[in-house]
Design a protein around this motif. Structure first.
Motif, PDB file in Angstrom:
ATOM      1  N   GLY A  30       2.890   9.177   1.568  1.00 35.25           N
ATOM      2  CA  GLY A  30       3.731   8.928   2.997  1.00 35.25           C
ATOM      3  C   GLY A  30       2.799   7.967   3.733  1.00 35.25           C
ATOM      4  O   GLY A  30       3.380   7.006   4.576  1.00 35.25           O
ATOM      5  N   ARG A  31       1.417   8.423   3.599  1.00 32.21           N
ATOM      6  CA  ARG A  31       0.713   7.699   4.597  1.00 32.21           C
ATOM      7  C   ARG A  31       0.485   6.290   4.117  1.00 32.21           C
ATOM      8  O   ARG A  31       0.580   5.385   4.996  1.00 32.21           O
ATOM      9  CB  ARG A  31      -0.951   8.182   4.681  1.00 32.21           C
ATOM     10  N   ILE A  57       4.203  -0.635   5.890  1.00 28.29           N
ATOM     11  CA  ILE A  57       5.251  -0.864   6.840  1.00 28.29           C
ATOM     12  C   ILE A  57       4.618  -1.426   8.066  1.00 28.29           C
ATOM     13  O   ILE A  57       5.084  -2.400   8.464  1.00 28.29           O
ATOM     14  CB  ILE A  57       6.106   0.484   7.223  1.00 28.29           C
ATOM     15  N   ALA A  58       3.547  -0.871   8.465  1.00 32.80           N
ATOM     16  CA  ALA A  58       2.766  -1.540   9.716  1.00 32.80           C
ATOM     17  C   ALA A  58       2.171  -2.958   9.155  1.00 32.80           C
ATOM     18  O   ALA A  58       2.192  -3.609   9.934  1.00 32.80           O
ATOM     19  CB  ALA A  58       1.397  -0.418   9.850  1.00 32.80           C
ATOM     20  N   ALA A  59       1.651  -3.007   7.866  1.00 31.51           N
ATOM     21  CA  ALA A  59       1.075  -4.266   7.546  1.00 31.51           C
ATOM     22  C   ALA A  59       1.701  -5.424   7.358  1.00 31.51           C
ATOM     23  O   ALA A  59       1.580  -6.578   7.323  1.00 31.51           O
ATOM     24  CB  ALA A  59       0.116  -4.002   6.325  1.00 31.51           C
ATOM     25  N   GLU A  60       3.195  -5.106   6.857  1.00 28.91           N
ATOM     26  CA  GLU A  60       4.204  -5.975   6.325  1.00 28.91           C
ATOM     27  C   GLU A  60       5.299  -6.003   7.090  1.00 28.91           C
ATOM     28  O   GLU A  60       6.205  -5.091   6.609  1.00 28.91           O
ATOM     29  CB  GLU A  60       4.183  -5.945   4.708  1.00 28.91           C
ATOM     30  N   ARG A  99      11.780   9.550  -9.696  1.00 29.53           N
ATOM     31  CA  ARG A  99      10.961  10.581 -10.090  1.00 29.53           C
ATOM     32  C   ARG A  99       9.597   9.776 -10.420  1.00 29.53           C
ATOM     33  O   ARG A  99       9.311   9.171 -11.312  1.00 29.53           O
ATOM     34  CB  ARG A  99      11.493  10.896 -11.657  1.00 29.53           C
ATOM     35  N   LEU A 100       8.661  10.315  -9.659  1.00 32.43           N
ATOM     36  CA  LEU A 100       7.225   9.637  -9.818  1.00 32.43           C
ATOM     37  C   LEU A 100       6.583  10.139 -10.913  1.00 32.43           C
ATOM     38  O   LEU A 100       6.613  11.298 -11.290  1.00 32.43           O
ATOM     39  CB  LEU A 100       6.457   9.930  -8.505  1.00 32.43           C
ATOM     40  N   PRO A 101       6.026   9.174 -11.494  1.00 29.43           N
ATOM     41  CA  PRO A 101       4.734   9.624 -12.456  1.00 29.43           C
ATOM     42  C   PRO A 101       3.607  10.286 -11.658  1.00 29.43           C
ATOM     43  O   PRO A 101       3.708  10.496 -10.678  1.00 29.43           O
ATOM     44  CB  PRO A 101       4.230   8.138 -12.877  1.00 29.43           C
ATOM     45  N   THR A 102       2.672  10.743 -12.556  1.00 30.67           N
ATOM     46  CA  THR A 102       1.455  11.245 -11.843  1.00 30.67           C
ATOM     47  C   THR A 102       0.823  10.077 -11.066  1.00 30.67           C
ATOM     48  O   THR A 102       0.508   9.134 -11.937  1.00 30.67           O
ATOM     49  CB  THR A 102       0.796  12.061 -12.929  1.00 30.67           C
ATOM     50  N   ILE A 103       0.451  10.342  -9.867  1.00 34.08           N
ATOM     51  CA  ILE A 103      -0.045   9.127  -9.082  1.00 34.08           C
ATOM     52  C   ILE A 103      -1.872   9.329  -9.436  1.00 34.08           C
ATOM     53  O   ILE A 103      -2.301  10.138  -9.536  1.00 34.08           O
ATOM     54  CB  ILE A 103       0.062   9.481  -7.652  1.00 34.08           C
ATOM     55  N   CYS A 104      -2.207   8.169  -9.740  1.00 34.03           N
ATOM     56  CA  CYS A 104      -3.684   7.878 -10.308  1.00 34.03           C
ATOM     57  C   CYS A 104      -4.066   6.525  -9.771  1.00 34.03           C
ATOM     58  O   CYS A 104      -3.277   5.575 -10.338  1.00 34.03           O
ATOM     59  CB  CYS A 104      -3.740   8.136 -11.623  1.00 34.03           C
ATOM     60  N   ILE A 105      -4.957   6.337  -9.180  1.00 37.24           N
ATOM     61  CA  ILE A 105      -5.927   7.268  -8.697  1.00 37.24           C
ATOM     62  C   ILE A 105      -5.793   7.850  -7.481  1.00 37.24           C
ATOM     63  O   ILE A 105      -5.519   7.163  -6.345  1.00 37.24           O
ATOM     64  CB  ILE A 105      -7.432   6.618  -8.529  1.00 37.24           C
ATOM     65  N   ARG A 106      -5.495   9.087  -7.249  1.00 38.34           N
ATOM     66  CA  ARG A 106      -5.316   9.799  -5.906  1.00 38.34           C
ATOM     67  C   ARG A 106      -6.505   9.675  -5.147  1.00 38.34           C
ATOM     68  O   ARG A 106      -7.688   9.948  -5.265  1.00 38.34           O
ATOM     69  CB  ARG A 106      -5.065  11.212  -5.896  1.00 38.34           C
ATOM     70  N   PRO A 107      -6.480   8.991  -3.900  1.00 39.17           N
ATOM     71  CA  PRO A 107      -7.725   9.015  -3.095  1.00 39.17           C
ATOM     72  C   PRO A 107      -8.224  10.243  -2.394  1.00 39.17           C
ATOM     73  O   PRO A 107      -7.222  11.118  -2.498  1.00 39.17           O
ATOM     74  CB  PRO A 107      -7.336   7.807  -2.211  1.00 39.17           C
ATOM     75  N   SER A 126       1.891   1.426  -6.633  1.00 38.23           N
ATOM     76  CA  SER A 126       3.382   1.179  -7.277  1.00 38.23           C
ATOM     77  C   SER A 126       4.220   2.304  -6.687  1.00 38.23           C
ATOM     78  O   SER A 126       5.526   2.215  -6.423  1.00 38.23           O
ATOM     79  CB  SER A 126       3.167   1.632  -8.508  1.00 38.23           C
ATOM     80  N   ALA A 127       3.699   3.529  -6.372  1.00 38.77           N
ATOM     81  CA  ALA A 127       4.575   4.636  -5.695  1.00 38.77           C
ATOM     82  C   ALA A 127       5.123   4.106  -4.332  1.00 38.77           C
ATOM     83  O   ALA A 127       6.382   4.367  -4.090  1.00 38.77           O
ATOM     84  CB  ALA A 127       3.621   5.862  -5.467  1.00 38.77           C
ATOM     85  N   VAL A 128       4.368   3.520  -3.598  1.00 40.26           N
ATOM     86  CA  VAL A 128       4.879   2.900  -2.332  1.00 40.26           C
ATOM     87  C   VAL A 128       6.027   1.919  -2.522  1.00 40.26           C
ATOM     88  O   VAL A 128       7.041   1.997  -2.078  1.00 40.26           O
ATOM     89  CB  VAL A 128       3.662   2.409  -1.693  1.00 40.26           C
ATOM     90  N   GLY A 129       5.550   1.204  -3.776  1.00 42.03           N
ATOM     91  CA  GLY A 129       6.356  -0.023  -3.982  1.00 42.03           C
ATOM     92  C   GLY A 129       8.126   0.680  -4.628  1.00 42.03           C
ATOM     93  O   GLY A 129       8.966   0.103  -4.199  1.00 42.03           O
ATOM     94  N   PHE A 130       7.761   1.761  -5.267  1.00 40.59           N
ATOM     95  CA  PHE A 130       9.077   2.440  -5.630  1.00 40.59           C
ATOM     96  C   PHE A 130      10.114   2.748  -4.441  1.00 40.59           C
ATOM     97  O   PHE A 130      11.248   2.469  -4.464  1.00 40.59           O
ATOM     98  CB  PHE A 130       9.008   3.546  -6.371  1.00 40.59           C
ATOM     99  N   PHE A 131       9.370   3.345  -3.528  1.00 37.45           N
ATOM    100  CA  PHE A 131      10.151   3.703  -2.200  1.00 37.45           C
ATOM    101  C   PHE A 131      10.786   2.595  -1.487  1.00 37.45           C
ATOM    102  O   PHE A 131      11.944   2.374  -1.170  1.00 37.45           O
ATOM    103  CB  PHE A 131       9.592   4.560  -1.316  1.00 37.45           C
TER     104      PHE A 131
END
Lengths: 327, 327
Positions: free
Chosen positions: B13-14, B20-23, B177-185, B226-231
């Motif tokens: 989410g962050r 969204i803020a940057a682009e 359906r998200l894959p496992t997100i890697c690398i989680r910060p 990629s996850a952000v890109g999916f949304f």
């Protein structure tokens, strides 16, 4: 053993109770008490007087589920639902009865088990309506559930809950995906699938019936007698052979409307067939086009579930069970 | 356009809000207002001051969903959930947040539309946890959902509701359906999948990390980017190409732990790899054994969703986005 049947006033529910009345020990043990529940008071066969108690109860009403779970039945057979046509016409009622009612039952059993250990066998009536077109030629046991009706959605969600509650050890759940039951006795209900039965039942009784779709429509059938057999078999199934995938597509007969009619001709003659009046209904044809037509129900077959293999057999069962053996 | 992000304080989410803020215009139009909601008040990037409003709200609390739907956002992105480990440890909380919260949102949108026509785009964060072992070598788009966790069950149920509410025209839903997100910060959360990220993130920062499973474990990955890109892609997708099957397995990278480690070696050298300490944890190994390892995400790929194709790429994205481009 103590047994509770929810939805005992419905067509399959009544036939199940009649079978329990007629065949001592059919559920694997003698019945100490049988509770019969539905939105209207279910009939009690005379052979079960003193053993069975019938009550009218809405599962989705407050406290109903807790009362039912408080009976601590060893076996719960849950058949209560509103049919697909009604669930589609009344969105809120469909979710309230078919989803919230079922979830309330599952939750009440879980909470009952927190008071004192309790883990009943729970057999749930699901439906092939959990599937939505397009389909492969035969739907296998690993095909996904993408229902195209709210009824199918409510059944698919209940299946997921059933599996999770079973995995957690709250009950021993098993979900039974019924084929379209044919020949339904009595009068038509709100199901769009009614004509599959009407075109046999009415001509067998000398009455006219309307066929609203083409003869090349294929569908998936089992008799009421098979449906009752599925529940009886599921009640006693060794779940160690089932594993965590608790919802099973039942075996059935894949047949064309044309094959239905040919079987009617063989069993009851040309005179019966002539009572079928072709009157295409594009709305019903559209609904039916989204329904599954054929399954490979390999898992259920391997677990010993059985259904008819010809429409002649389905018609003869109706003649035996509903017409006293005579056309 | 007015946009609402539910679960805006979480990791994905962050990052979505930062993008969204940057682009400007990344969601397909300029943002008139952006509402950010989570159980804690989400941060507002400085570029969005005056445009974004942040609020703390529990979706499953009474009236929360109605308030949120009353905002009448054009686009709702729903990422709020408790993670798999917590949903498994606390049965009631998992169902309350992950199922009841989501259903309350869907219902509130439906009821809002009864006051005055309203049909927002709704992008829902689902998970490959809807699947449960055993699996085929590659899980196709028509494989059934038989989750082995309560979290996966809650996501699978939400998917069914999303499809039915979309079919009914209450909103334009699409499930991701998200894959496992890697690398989680950042720091580990309660997810049992944490180590997939830990064994890269910690060594890249000069810290030791524990590997609790064997190197031959295979899993399904995508980067946070990629996850952000999916949304973002789902928010603008032409749904006429999607049809009624609204839940899509996202593309990802199927890789062995050993391949993860080899990529780390290539990008950051032997010194980094030496910081991985092998300490087998049979509990985590058991959980991971039930997870899917490989998909053929053909539908999502055909619809234009994109993910990484190598672990080198996944590691470089982390170095760029989290470490200022330097190891």
């Amino acid at each position: 053993m103590n047994v509770l049947v929810i939805g005992a006033a419905g067509m399959v529910g009544r036939k199940l109770v009649e079978r329990i009345a007629a065949e001592d020990g059919v559920l694997g043990g003698s019945i100490d008490h049988l509770w019969l529940v539905d939105v209207v008071t279910p009939p009690v066969p005379s052979a079960l007087e003193g053993v069975a108690t019938a009550a009218a109860m809405d599962l989705s009403a407050p406290d109903s589920a807790a009362k039912i779970a408080g009976l601590r039945a060893d076996l719960i057979i849950h058949l209560a639902a509103i049919v697909s046509g009604e669930a589609e016409a009344d969105f809120e009622k469909g979710y309230r009865i078919n989803l919230d009612g079922t979830r309330a039952l599952f939750e009440a059993i879980r909470l009952e088990g927190q008071k004192e250990p309790y883990c009943p066998r729970l057999v749930f009536a699901s439906s092939v309506a959990v599937f939505g077109a397009p389909f492969p030629e035969q739907i296998g046991d690993e095909f996904f559930t993408t229902p195209l009706t709210s009824y199918g959605t409510q059944k698919a969600i209940s299946e997921l809950l059933l599996s999770d509650y079973s995995r957690r050890g709250f009950f021993e759940g098993i979900g039974i995906r019924l084929p379209t039951i044919c020949i339904r006795p009595g009068t038509p209900n709100k199901a769009a699938s009614g004509f599959f039965s009407n075109i046999l039942r009415e001509p067998l009784a000398g009455q006219e019936a309307v066929l609203p779709v083409d003869e090349n429509v294929r569908h998936w059938f089992a008799s009421p007698r098979s449906a009752v057999g599925f529940f009886i078999h599921a009640a006693q199934l060794d779940l160690s052979n089932v594993g965590p995938r608790r919802n099973l597509t039942m075996p059935g007969l894949s047949a064309l409307i044309g094959e239905e009619i040919e079987a009617l001709r063989r069993v009851a003659g040309e005179k019966a067939v002539k009572l079928i009046r072709r009157e295409r209904d594009p709305v019903i044809a559209g609904i039916v086009a989204g329904w599954p037509t054929n399954f490979d129900a390999a898992r259920a077959a391997a677990l010993g579930f059985k259904a008819e293999t010809s429409f002649d057999e389905i018609i003869r069962i109706h003649i035996d069970d509903e017409l006293g053996g005579k056309v």
